[in-house]
Design an enzyme around this catalytic site. Structure first.
Site, short mmCIF file in Angstrom:
data_model
loop_
_atom_site.label_atom_id
_atom_site.label_comp_id
_atom_site.label_asym_id
_atom_site.label_seq_id
_atom_site.Cartn_x
_atom_site.Cartn_y
_atom_site.Cartn_z
N HIS A 37 -1.89 -4.90 1.25
CA HIS A 37 -3.47 -5.73 1.14
C HIS A 37 -3.46 -7.19 0.54
CE1 HIS A 37 -7.22 -6.66 -0.69
NE2 HIS A 37 -6.58 -7.73 -0.73
N ASN A 91 -1.84 -0.02 7.27
CA ASN A 91 -1.80 -1.54 7.44
C ASN A 91 -0.35 -1.74 6.65
OD1 ASN A 91 -3.52 -1.54 5.45
ND2 ASN A 91 -4.62 -3.54 7.33
N TYR A 126 -12.16 -1.48 -3.82
CA TYR A 126 -12.48 -1.47 -1.98
C TYR A 126 -14.23 -1.68 -1.98
CZ TYR A 126 -8.46 -2.31 0.01
OH TYR A 126 -7.36 -2.77 0.87
N GLU A 133 -9.81 -9.79 -7.85
CA GLU A 133 -9.13 -8.65 -7.49
C GLU A 133 -7.63 -9.28 -8.19
OE1 GLU A 133 -9.98 -8.50 -2.84
OE2 GLU A 133 -7.51 -8.47 -3.60
N LYS A 143 0.83 -1.10 0.15
CA LYS A 143 0.04 -0.30 0.21
C LYS A 143 1.22 1.06 -0.69
CE LYS A 143 -3.78 -1.88 2.53
NZ LYS A 143 -4.66 -2.54 2.77
P1 ATP Z 1 -7.02 -6.33 3.36
O1 ATP Z 1 -8.36 -6.20 2.33
O2 ATP Z 1 -7.27 -4.64 2.79
O3 ATP Z 1 -5.83 -7.04 3.47
P2 ATP Z 1 -8.48 -6.88 5.69
O4 ATP Z 1 -9.38 -7.80 5.06
O5 ATP Z 1 -6.81 -6.93 6.95
O6 ATP Z 1 -7.59 -6.07 5.00
P3 ATP Z 1 -10.55 -5.39 5.78
O7 ATP Z 1 -11.36 -5.10 6.62
O8 ATP Z 1 -10.80 -6.28 4.01
O9 ATP Z 1 -9.32 -5.61 6.13
O10 ATP Z 1 -10.35 -3.81 5.32
C1 ATP Z 1 -10.10 -3.41 4.02
C2 ATP Z 1 -8.94 -1.86 4.69
O11 ATP Z 1 -9.88 -1.20 4.96
C3 ATP Z 1 -7.84 -2.55 5.70
O12 ATP Z 1 -6.65 -2.98 5.58
C4 ATP Z 1 -7.53 -0.62 6.24
O13 ATP Z 1 -6.52 -0.78 5.55
C5 ATP Z 1 -9.06 -0.22 6.75
N1 ATP Z 1 -9.85 -0.62 7.07
C6 ATP Z 1 -10.16 -1.75 7.98
N2 ATP Z 1 -10.91 -1.27 8.87
C7 ATP Z 1 -10.84 -0.55 9.27
C8 ATP Z 1 -11.05 0.97 10.14
N3 ATP Z 1 -11.86 0.19 11.23
N4 ATP Z 1 -10.87 2.27 10.49
C9 ATP Z 1 -10.23 2.57 9.67
N5 ATP Z 1 -9.80 1.75 8.31
C10 ATP Z 1 -10.30 0.45 8.15
MG MG Z 2 -9.85 -7.47 2.81
#
Ligand code: ATP
Ligand code: MG
Length: 183
Positions: free
Chosen positions: A161, A158, A95, A172, A55
Protein backbone atom coordinates in the site's frame (compact mmCIF):
# COMPACT_ATOMS: atom_id res chain seq x y z
CA UNK A 1 18.14 27.74 -11.05
CA UNK A 2 21.71 27.93 -9.75
CA UNK A 3 22.32 30.49 -7.06
CA UNK A 4 25.88 31.11 -5.90
CA UNK A 5 26.48 31.63 -2.18
CA UNK A 6 23.39 29.65 -1.30
CA UNK A 7 23.74 27.21 1.53
CA UNK A 8 21.56 25.08 3.70
CA UNK A 9 21.67 26.07 7.33
CA UNK A 10 19.96 23.23 9.15
CA UNK A 11 16.88 21.00 9.10
CA UNK A 12 13.95 22.47 11.00
CA UNK A 13 11.50 20.23 12.82
CA UNK A 14 8.13 21.92 13.05
CA UNK A 15 5.65 20.59 15.59
CA UNK A 16 3.07 18.42 13.86
CA UNK A 17 4.59 18.85 10.40
CA UNK A 18 5.21 15.66 8.51
CA UNK A 19 7.80 17.05 6.13
CA UNK A 20 11.17 18.33 7.18
CA UNK A 21 11.83 21.91 6.30
CA UNK A 22 15.19 23.38 5.55
CA UNK A 23 16.21 26.98 5.88
CA UNK A 24 18.23 28.20 2.96
CA UNK A 25 20.29 31.27 3.59
CA UNK A 26 21.33 33.58 0.78
CA UNK A 27 24.01 36.19 0.66
CA UNK A 28 22.75 39.70 1.46
CA UNK A 29 22.86 40.81 -2.18
CA UNK A 30 21.03 37.72 -3.44
CA UNK A 31 18.38 38.07 -0.76
CA UNK A 32 17.80 41.61 -1.93
CA UNK A 33 17.71 40.71 -5.65
CA UNK A 34 15.63 37.52 -5.33
CA UNK A 35 13.31 38.37 -2.49
CA UNK A 36 13.17 42.15 -2.63
CA UNK A 37 14.43 42.47 0.94
CA UNK A 38 17.64 41.55 2.67
CA UNK A 39 16.36 40.04 5.92
CA UNK A 40 14.51 37.08 4.42
CA UNK A 41 15.39 33.40 4.18
CA UNK A 42 13.85 30.80 1.90
CA UNK A 43 12.12 27.96 3.71
CA UNK A 44 11.32 24.98 1.56
CA UNK A 45 10.32 21.34 1.87
CA UNK A 46 13.12 19.12 0.66
CA UNK A 47 11.74 15.84 1.86
CA UNK A 48 8.38 14.11 2.12
CA UNK A 49 6.95 11.19 4.06
CA UNK A 50 4.51 8.51 3.00
CA UNK A 51 2.90 5.54 4.67
CA UNK A 52 3.74 2.16 3.17
CA UNK A 53 2.25 -1.19 4.11
CA UNK A 54 3.59 -4.62 3.24
CA UNK A 55 0.19 -6.31 3.08
CA UNK A 56 -0.69 -9.69 4.64
CA UNK A 57 -0.34 -11.61 1.35
CA UNK A 58 3.29 -10.50 0.99
CA UNK A 59 4.19 -11.03 4.66
CA UNK A 60 2.70 -14.54 4.52
CA UNK A 61 4.81 -15.40 1.47
CA UNK A 62 7.98 -14.14 3.23
CA UNK A 63 8.40 -11.24 0.82
CA UNK A 64 9.00 -8.58 3.48
CA UNK A 65 12.77 -8.94 3.15
CA UNK A 66 12.92 -8.46 -0.64
CA UNK A 67 10.46 -5.54 -0.45
CA UNK A 68 12.41 -3.77 2.33
CA UNK A 69 15.59 -4.34 0.33
CA UNK A 70 13.98 -2.60 -2.67
CA UNK A 71 12.82 0.26 -0.41
CA UNK A 72 16.34 0.85 0.91
CA UNK A 73 18.10 0.41 -2.42
CA UNK A 74 15.71 2.94 -3.97
CA UNK A 75 16.94 5.63 -1.58
CA UNK A 76 14.14 5.88 0.99
CA UNK A 77 14.90 6.44 4.65
CA UNK A 78 12.77 4.19 6.86
CA UNK A 79 11.58 6.53 9.63
CA UNK A 80 9.40 3.93 11.41
CA UNK A 81 8.48 0.28 10.97
CA UNK A 82 6.11 -2.00 12.93
CA UNK A 83 4.57 -5.41 12.40
CA UNK A 84 0.86 -5.52 13.29
CA UNK A 85 -2.18 -7.65 12.85
CA UNK A 86 -4.99 -5.19 12.14
CA UNK A 87 -8.44 -5.86 13.53
CA UNK A 88 -11.33 -5.68 11.09
CA UNK A 89 -12.34 -2.34 12.67
CA UNK A 90 -8.82 -0.91 12.29
CA UNK A 91 -8.74 -1.98 8.63
CA UNK A 92 -12.17 -0.38 8.09
CA UNK A 93 -10.97 2.86 9.69
CA UNK A 94 -7.84 2.89 7.58
CA UNK A 95 -9.69 2.30 4.30
CA UNK A 96 -12.74 4.43 5.26
CA UNK A 97 -12.52 6.35 1.96
CA UNK A 98 -13.44 3.11 0.17
CA UNK A 99 -16.42 2.18 2.38
CA UNK A 100 -18.94 2.58 -0.46
CA UNK A 101 -16.90 0.46 -2.89
CA UNK A 102 -18.11 -3.08 -3.62
CA UNK A 103 -14.78 -4.58 -2.53
CA UNK A 104 -14.72 -2.86 0.90
CA UNK A 105 -15.79 -5.93 2.92
CA UNK A 106 -13.44 -8.27 1.14
CA UNK A 107 -10.54 -5.75 1.28
CA UNK A 108 -10.89 -5.22 5.04
CA UNK A 109 -11.21 -9.00 5.63
CA UNK A 110 -7.97 -9.45 3.69
CA UNK A 111 -6.15 -6.60 5.47
CA UNK A 112 -7.07 -8.12 8.85
CA UNK A 113 -6.37 -11.72 7.82
CA UNK A 114 -2.76 -11.84 9.03
CA UNK A 115 0.25 -9.75 10.02
CA UNK A 116 1.22 -6.71 7.95
CA UNK A 117 4.23 -4.40 8.18
CA UNK A 118 3.67 -0.65 8.47
CA UNK A 119 6.43 1.73 7.42
CA UNK A 120 6.95 5.46 7.23
CA UNK A 121 9.21 6.19 4.25
CA UNK A 122 10.97 9.47 3.62
CA UNK A 123 12.58 10.83 0.45
CA UNK A 124 12.18 13.84 -1.81
CA UNK A 125 8.83 13.25 -3.54
CA UNK A 126 8.28 10.11 -1.42
CA UNK A 127 4.55 9.75 -2.21
CA UNK A 128 4.98 9.60 -5.98
CA UNK A 129 8.30 7.78 -5.77
CA UNK A 130 6.81 4.95 -3.64
CA UNK A 131 3.72 4.66 -5.86
CA UNK A 132 5.96 4.34 -8.94
CA UNK A 133 8.01 1.64 -7.24
CA UNK A 134 4.78 -0.22 -6.31
CA UNK A 135 3.24 -0.01 -9.79
CA UNK A 136 -0.44 -0.08 -10.77
CA UNK A 137 -3.08 -1.38 -8.32
CA UNK A 138 -3.83 -4.28 -10.66
CA UNK A 139 -0.67 -6.38 -11.17
CA UNK A 140 -1.89 -7.27 -14.67
CA UNK A 141 -1.50 -3.57 -15.53
CA UNK A 142 1.67 -2.93 -13.52
CA UNK A 143 4.90 -2.17 -15.36
CA UNK A 144 7.78 -4.62 -15.43
CA UNK A 145 10.16 -4.12 -12.52
CA UNK A 146 7.50 -2.77 -10.14
CA UNK A 147 6.79 -4.49 -6.81
CA UNK A 148 3.20 -5.32 -7.70
CA UNK A 149 4.19 -6.78 -11.07
CA UNK A 150 6.72 -8.95 -9.30
CA UNK A 151 4.94 -9.81 -6.05
CA UNK A 152 1.16 -9.16 -6.22
CA UNK A 153 -1.25 -12.08 -6.51
CA UNK A 154 -4.34 -10.13 -7.66
CA UNK A 155 -5.89 -6.65 -7.72
CA UNK A 156 -6.88 -7.12 -4.05
CA UNK A 157 -3.93 -9.15 -2.74
CA UNK A 158 -1.49 -6.70 -4.25
CA UNK A 159 1.44 -6.86 -1.80
CA UNK A 160 1.84 -3.20 -0.84
CA UNK A 161 0.00 0.00 0.00
CA UNK A 162 1.08 3.61 -0.48
CA UNK A 163 -0.51 6.95 0.40
CA UNK A 164 -1.83 8.83 -2.63
CA UNK A 165 -1.48 12.53 -1.61
CA UNK A 166 0.08 14.71 1.13
CA UNK A 167 -3.23 14.92 3.05
CA UNK A 168 -3.78 11.15 2.99
CA UNK A 169 -0.14 10.54 3.94
CA UNK A 170 -0.56 12.80 7.00
CA UNK A 171 -3.80 11.00 7.98
CA UNK A 172 -2.37 7.52 7.42
CA UNK A 173 0.93 8.15 9.24
CA UNK A 174 -1.01 9.63 12.17
CA UNK A 175 -3.41 6.66 12.14
CA UNK A 176 -0.60 4.28 13.04
CA UNK A 177 2.34 6.24 14.47
CA UNK A 178 2.94 8.89 17.12
CA UNK A 179 5.40 11.65 16.21
CA UNK A 180 7.91 10.36 18.78
CA UNK A 181 8.14 7.03 16.89
CA UNK A 182 9.46 8.67 13.71
CA UNK A 183 13.24 8.63 13.92
P1 ATP B 1 -3.51 1.25 -1.89
O1 ATP B 1 -4.46 2.34 -1.40
O2 ATP B 1 -3.66 -0.06 -1.13
O3 ATP B 1 -2.09 1.71 -1.98
P2 ATP B 1 -4.19 1.89 -4.57
O4 ATP B 1 -4.13 3.31 -4.12
O5 ATP B 1 -3.34 1.47 -5.72
O6 ATP B 1 -3.88 0.90 -3.39
P3 ATP B 1 -7.06 1.99 -4.24
O7 ATP B 1 -7.99 2.35 -5.33
O8 ATP B 1 -6.78 2.99 -3.16
O9 ATP B 1 -5.69 1.48 -4.91
O10 ATP B 1 -7.62 0.66 -3.59
C1 ATP B 1 -7.22 0.26 -2.29
C2 ATP B 1 -7.00 -1.23 -2.29
O11 ATP B 1 -8.24 -1.88 -2.50
C3 ATP B 1 -6.12 -1.77 -3.41
O12 ATP B 1 -4.74 -1.69 -3.13
C4 ATP B 1 -6.56 -3.20 -3.50
O13 ATP B 1 -6.00 -3.99 -2.44
C5 ATP B 1 -8.05 -3.07 -3.25
N1 ATP B 1 -8.79 -2.93 -4.52
C6 ATP B 1 -8.82 -1.86 -5.35
N2 ATP B 1 -9.61 -2.09 -6.41
C7 ATP B 1 -10.13 -3.32 -6.23
C8 ATP B 1 -11.01 -4.15 -6.98
N3 ATP B 1 -11.54 -3.72 -8.13
N4 ATP B 1 -11.31 -5.39 -6.50
C9 ATP B 1 -10.78 -5.81 -5.33
N5 ATP B 1 -9.92 -5.10 -4.57
C10 ATP B 1 -9.60 -3.87 -5.02
MG1 MG C 1 -5.17 4.01 -2.40
Amino acid sequence: MRIPNLFIVRPVALDGAFVDLWVVELSRSHRRSLLGRDDAAIIGGMSERTLAIIKPDAVERRLAGPIIHRIESSGFQIRAMRKVRLTKREAEGFYAVHRERPFFGSLTDFMSSGPAILLVLEAPGAIKKWRSLMGATDPAKAEAGTLRKEFAESIERNATHGSDAPETAAYEIGYFFAGIELV
